[in-house]
Structure formats: C-alpha cells, structure tokens
Design a protein around this motif. Structure first.
Motif, mmCIF file in Angstrom:
data_model
loop_
_atom_site.group_PDB
_atom_site.id
_atom_site.type_symbol
_atom_site.label_atom_id
_atom_site.label_comp_id
_atom_site.label_asym_id
_atom_site.label_seq_id
_atom_site.Cartn_x
_atom_site.Cartn_y
_atom_site.Cartn_z
ATOM 1 N N VAL A 271 0.830 -1.204 0.000
ATOM 2 C CA VAL A 271 0.000 0.000 0.000
ATOM 3 C C VAL A 271 0.865 1.254 0.000
ATOM 4 O O VAL A 271 0.596 2.228 -0.725
ATOM 5 C CB VAL A 271 -0.945 -0.011 1.215
ATOM 6 N N PHE A 272 1.937 1.252 0.805
ATOM 7 C CA PHE A 272 2.805 2.430 0.876
ATOM 8 C C PHE A 272 3.610 2.609 -0.406
ATOM 9 O O PHE A 272 4.077 3.714 -0.682
ATOM 10 C CB PHE A 272 3.726 2.319 2.079
ATOM 11 N N ARG A 273 3.794 1.556 -1.176
ATOM 12 C CA ARG A 273 4.414 1.724 -2.494
ATOM 13 C C ARG A 273 3.462 2.425 -3.455
ATOM 14 O O ARG A 273 3.896 3.155 -4.343
ATOM 15 C CB ARG A 273 4.829 0.357 -3.049
ATOM 16 N N ILE A 274 2.165 2.165 -3.283
ATOM 17 C CA ILE A 274 1.169 2.839 -4.129
ATOM 18 C C ILE A 274 1.035 4.306 -3.737
ATOM 19 O O ILE A 274 1.088 5.200 -4.585
ATOM 20 C CB ILE A 274 -0.197 2.125 -4.017
ATOM 21 N N CYS A 275 0.862 4.563 -2.431
ATOM 22 C CA CYS A 275 0.713 5.923 -1.908
ATOM 23 C C CYS A 275 1.568 6.037 -0.648
ATOM 24 O O CYS A 275 1.146 5.571 0.421
ATOM 25 C CB CYS A 275 -0.746 6.250 -1.604
ATOM 26 N N HIS A 276 2.732 6.619 -0.777
ATOM 27 C CA HIS A 276 3.633 6.722 0.365
ATOM 28 C C HIS A 276 3.084 7.726 1.376
ATOM 29 O O HIS A 276 2.610 8.805 0.996
ATOM 30 C CB HIS A 276 5.028 7.135 -0.092
ATOM 31 N N PRO A 277 3.146 7.409 2.681
ATOM 32 C CA PRO A 277 2.588 8.323 3.695
ATOM 33 C C PRO A 277 3.251 9.686 3.733
ATOM 34 O O PRO A 277 2.626 10.669 4.116
ATOM 35 C CB PRO A 277 2.810 7.557 5.012
ATOM 36 N N TYR A 278 4.539 9.756 3.319
ATOM 37 C CA TYR A 278 5.260 11.024 3.370
ATOM 38 C C TYR A 278 5.239 11.760 2.033
ATOM 39 O O TYR A 278 5.934 12.760 1.860
ATOM 40 C CB TYR A 278 6.699 10.786 3.811
ATOM 41 N N GLY A 279 4.459 11.257 1.092
ATOM 42 C CA GLY A 279 4.301 11.953 -0.174
ATOM 43 C C GLY A 279 5.383 11.695 -1.194
ATOM 44 O O GLY A 279 5.420 12.363 -2.229
ATOM 45 N N PHE A 280 6.260 10.728 -0.947
ATOM 46 C CA PHE A 280 7.312 10.426 -1.915
ATOM 47 C C PHE A 280 6.742 9.635 -3.089
ATOM 48 O O PHE A 280 5.816 8.839 -2.927
ATOM 49 C CB PHE A 280 8.442 9.625 -1.250
ATOM 50 N N ILE A 281 7.335 9.849 -4.253
ATOM 51 C CA ILE A 281 6.936 9.142 -5.473
ATOM 52 C C ILE A 281 8.103 8.274 -5.925
ATOM 53 O O ILE A 281 9.247 8.744 -5.975
ATOM 54 C CB ILE A 281 6.558 10.128 -6.594
ATOM 55 N N PRO A 282 7.868 7.019 -6.229
ATOM 56 C CA PRO A 282 8.965 6.150 -6.674
ATOM 57 C C PRO A 282 9.645 6.714 -7.915
ATOM 58 O O PRO A 282 8.999 7.300 -8.792
ATOM 59 C CB PRO A 282 8.279 4.815 -6.960
ATOM 60 N N ARG B 76 -6.079 -8.610 -3.677
ATOM 61 C CA ARG B 76 -5.861 -7.624 -2.617
ATOM 62 C C ARG B 76 -5.204 -6.369 -3.165
ATOM 63 O O ARG B 76 -5.600 -5.247 -2.851
ATOM 64 C CB ARG B 76 -4.981 -8.250 -1.533
ATOM 65 N N GLU B 77 -4.182 -6.529 -3.992
ATOM 66 C CA GLU B 77 -3.496 -5.370 -4.562
ATOM 67 C C GLU B 77 -4.429 -4.590 -5.484
ATOM 68 O O GLU B 77 -4.404 -3.352 -5.504
ATOM 69 C CB GLU B 77 -2.255 -5.821 -5.327
ATOM 70 N N ALA B 78 -5.250 -5.293 -6.243
ATOM 71 C CA ALA B 78 -6.197 -4.613 -7.125
ATOM 72 C C ALA B 78 -7.183 -3.775 -6.316
ATOM 73 O O ALA B 78 -7.526 -2.649 -6.690
ATOM 74 C CB ALA B 78 -6.931 -5.631 -7.989
ATOM 75 N N ILE B 79 -7.631 -4.323 -5.183
ATOM 76 C CA ILE B 79 -8.565 -3.580 -4.319
ATOM 77 C C ILE B 79 -7.887 -2.333 -3.752
ATOM 78 O O ILE B 79 -8.477 -1.250 -3.709
ATOM 79 C CB ILE B 79 -9.093 -4.489 -3.197
ATOM 80 N N ASP B 80 -6.624 -2.489 -3.304
ATOM 81 C CA ASP B 80 -5.902 -1.341 -2.742
ATOM 82 C C ASP B 80 -5.736 -0.239 -3.778
ATOM 83 O O ASP B 80 -5.918 0.948 -3.488
ATOM 84 C CB ASP B 80 -4.536 -1.791 -2.227
ATOM 85 N N ARG B 81 -5.358 -0.617 -4.997
ATOM 86 C CA ARG B 81 -5.189 0.385 -6.052
ATOM 87 C C ARG B 81 -6.516 1.055 -6.398
ATOM 88 O O ARG B 81 -6.582 2.256 -6.675
ATOM 89 C CB ARG B 81 -4.574 -0.263 -7.289
#
Length: 337
Positions: free
Chosen positions: A146-157, A171-176
């Motif tokens: 989840v944090f790779r999708i939306c990092h809590p500190y606002g960082f972008i990969p 599960r990953e599809a639901i999170d996205r």
C-alpha cells in the motif's frame, strides 16, 4: 532469526499478572499472540516489541502489546515509522496501526487514502480482517504494498512501473482501486466546491438584477398612478370649465368642442380614452426600459421579455381604439344619410 531479548520480553509480558497484566480477553490464545509476533519480527527485523497503555476512541484504556519501528518500503522510498497494536480481542479483531512522521521534514501527507487524520491506518485488509486467514506478517506485507502505491510522506517512486492487471493479486487490485477512488472523490469535491462558488456568485448577480428590475417596475407603477391622478385632475378641471361656459350662455357654444375633448360624452368615448391612454403609457414604459437597458440596469433578455409583453398588451389597446373609431365613423355616416 528473532532475537532472544524480544522472545523473553513477549513471554514475560504474556505471563505478567497484577497491575502489569495484559488486557487480552482470550487467555487461551496467548501462545497465538506470541507466535504471530515472533513471525512478524522474523520477517521484519526493523520492528521490535513493546507494551503500554492504549486509550480507545470511547475513552477505555487497555494494556496491550505492540510492534514498533520503521517498515522498509522499497529501495527508492524511505521507510515508514509506525506502531502496530494488538487489540485486546486479537486475533478475532484486527490490530490497530498508527503511522508517525519520521522526521520534521517527512510528515504524513494530508488526505491520504489509507491514513486517517488521527494517523491510524485505514486499509481494506484491516476492514476485512478475518482470523485465521489474516495475521500480522501478511498485514505488514500489505502495508508495504500500500505504501508503495501511496507513500505516507508523499514520496513518489523514481521508477514506479505498471503492474499487469492479470498478474496483480485481488488484494493489490482492491488497494489500487481504493486509492484511485479516493483521489477521484477529492478531485470531484474540489470541482463541486468551485462550481458552487460560481453558482453562488451568479445567484448574487441575479438577485441584484432582480432588485433593479423590481425598482424599475415600482417606478413605472408610480408613474402610472401619477398619470392617472393627472388625468383625473384634468377631467375635474374640464368639468369646472364646462360649468363655467354653460353659466355664460351663448359663449359656451364656442368652447363646446374643446370641452368634449377633455370629457367623454358616453361609455364608448370613455373606453376610447382609456385604451388610447394605456397605449401611450406603454410607449412611455418601453422608453424607460430602453433607458434602463442602456444604463445596464436590466439585461437584454429581460428587456426583450418585458417589451414583448408590453407590445402584446399595446396591440390589444390599439385594436380596441381602431374598432371604436370605425364604429363612430359608421354611426356618423348613418346620421348624415
């Protein structure tokens, strides 16, 4: 391999009694709590155990175990500082996860799709927690995804990449999907707020124009009453003049035509005068509306609407005047014959 100090701490905390006793309601499942925590620490070495008092939203306080530390996300993203509390009804109730700022510069972003304003994590995994399918290690792995999708500190990969829908887990599809819906809702809310501001501004403008039109119509009504009063005064003066002429004998015949010009001889002539006066009053009203349009007091659409209504009314007045005049001409011709 889990450190021996962590094992001893967990076992001592679960065996404690008295004031230091934990608040877990399922005493027969303490071994399960121990095994889940050890499995979590074996998979994520950056986490460590602890115990403390937790205050729930309803004000109740409980003494619980927790796992605290930084959770690695990826090589291109910074780790996330968090605490995973084991609920007093664990494993039948989901753990409670809180995310904290790592440093003064790494603050939790506002309006995060998976983190509430209080800092607690709001994940589909937690909302659908079901023992024995759910456990701490899988929760931590889901947090990483989840944090790779939306990092809590606002960082972008640096290289986010794209996940093939056929290879992504349910599960990953639901999170996205949850993240996408969250940002869509925020965008729609911002658009709705902007539309509301524009509509409120237009409403205020329309109210101002309505007040201006009401004042213009009020002025026209006042002018109509004044004209009516002036016409009444003229009729009264004509009566006085007629009486004076009649009292002076033969001289009154010289002015009879002028008197008849002010006073209607019968109901037909009165109807003729009323319709002619109404038609001329409409001409005055159209002229006033034209001045209001030139001054910007009324819009062109309202001007056209009022002029059309007045023109329709004037048409009937003119038609009535023409009809009466034709009737009078026919009567005069018959009288001559």
């Amino acid at each position: 391999m889990v450190s021996s100090s962590s094992i001893r701490f967990i076992e001592a905390a679960l065996e404690a009694t008295g004031d230091r006793a934990l608040s877990y309601v399922h005493h027969g499942l303490k071994w399960l709590i121990r095994d889940d925590l050890l499995s979590l620490f074996d998979d994520f070495r950056t986490l460590s155990p602890g115990s403390d008092t937790l205050t729930h939203n309803d004000g109740t306080t409980v003494h619980l175990l927790y796992a605290h530390g930084v959770l690695p996300v990826s090589s291109s993203l910074p780790p996330v500082l968090l605490t995973i509390w084991l609920h007093q009804a664990y494993p039948f109730v989901a753990p409670i996860v809180y995310v904290f700022p790592a440093t003064g510069e790494q603050m939790v972003v506002h309006d995060h799709p998976f983190i509430a304003p209080s800092g607690s994590a709001v994940l589909p995994y937690l909302q659908t927690w079901q023992y024995p399918k759910s456990n701490l290690s899988d929760l931590a792995r889901n947090l990483v995804k989840v944090f790779r999708i939306c990092h809590p500190y606002g960082f972008i990969p640096t290289s986010p990449g794209r996940t093939d829908a056929s290879l992504a887990s349910k599960r990953e599809a639901i999170d996205r999907l949850v993240a996408a819906l969250h940002y869509d809702v925020k965008r729609f809310q911002a658009q709705i707020e902007e539309d509301m501001k524009q509509l409120c501004s237009r409403q205020a403008t329309l109210r101002e124009r309505t007040d201006m039109i009401d004042r213009a119509l009020g002025d026209l009504e006042l002018e109509r009453l004044r004209s009516k009063e002036a016409a009444k005064q003229m009729v009264d003066n004509a009566d006085v003049l007629s009486n004076w002429l009649q009292s002076h004998g033969t001289e009154s015949c010289l002015y009879m035509d002028e008197v008849e010009g002010f006073e209607a001889a019968d109901e037909t002539d009165r109807c003729l005068l009323d319709n002619e006066a109404a038609a001329q009053a409409i001409d005055d009203a159209v002229e006033v509306l034209g001045e209001a349009l030139a001054a910007g007091s009324v819009t062109f659409a309202n001007y056209i609407k009022q002029v059309r209504c007045l023109a329709r009314e004037q048409f009937f007045h003119r038609a009535m005047v023409a009809k009466i005049q034709r009737s009078n001409e026919s009567s005069s011709e018959r009288a001559i014959c």
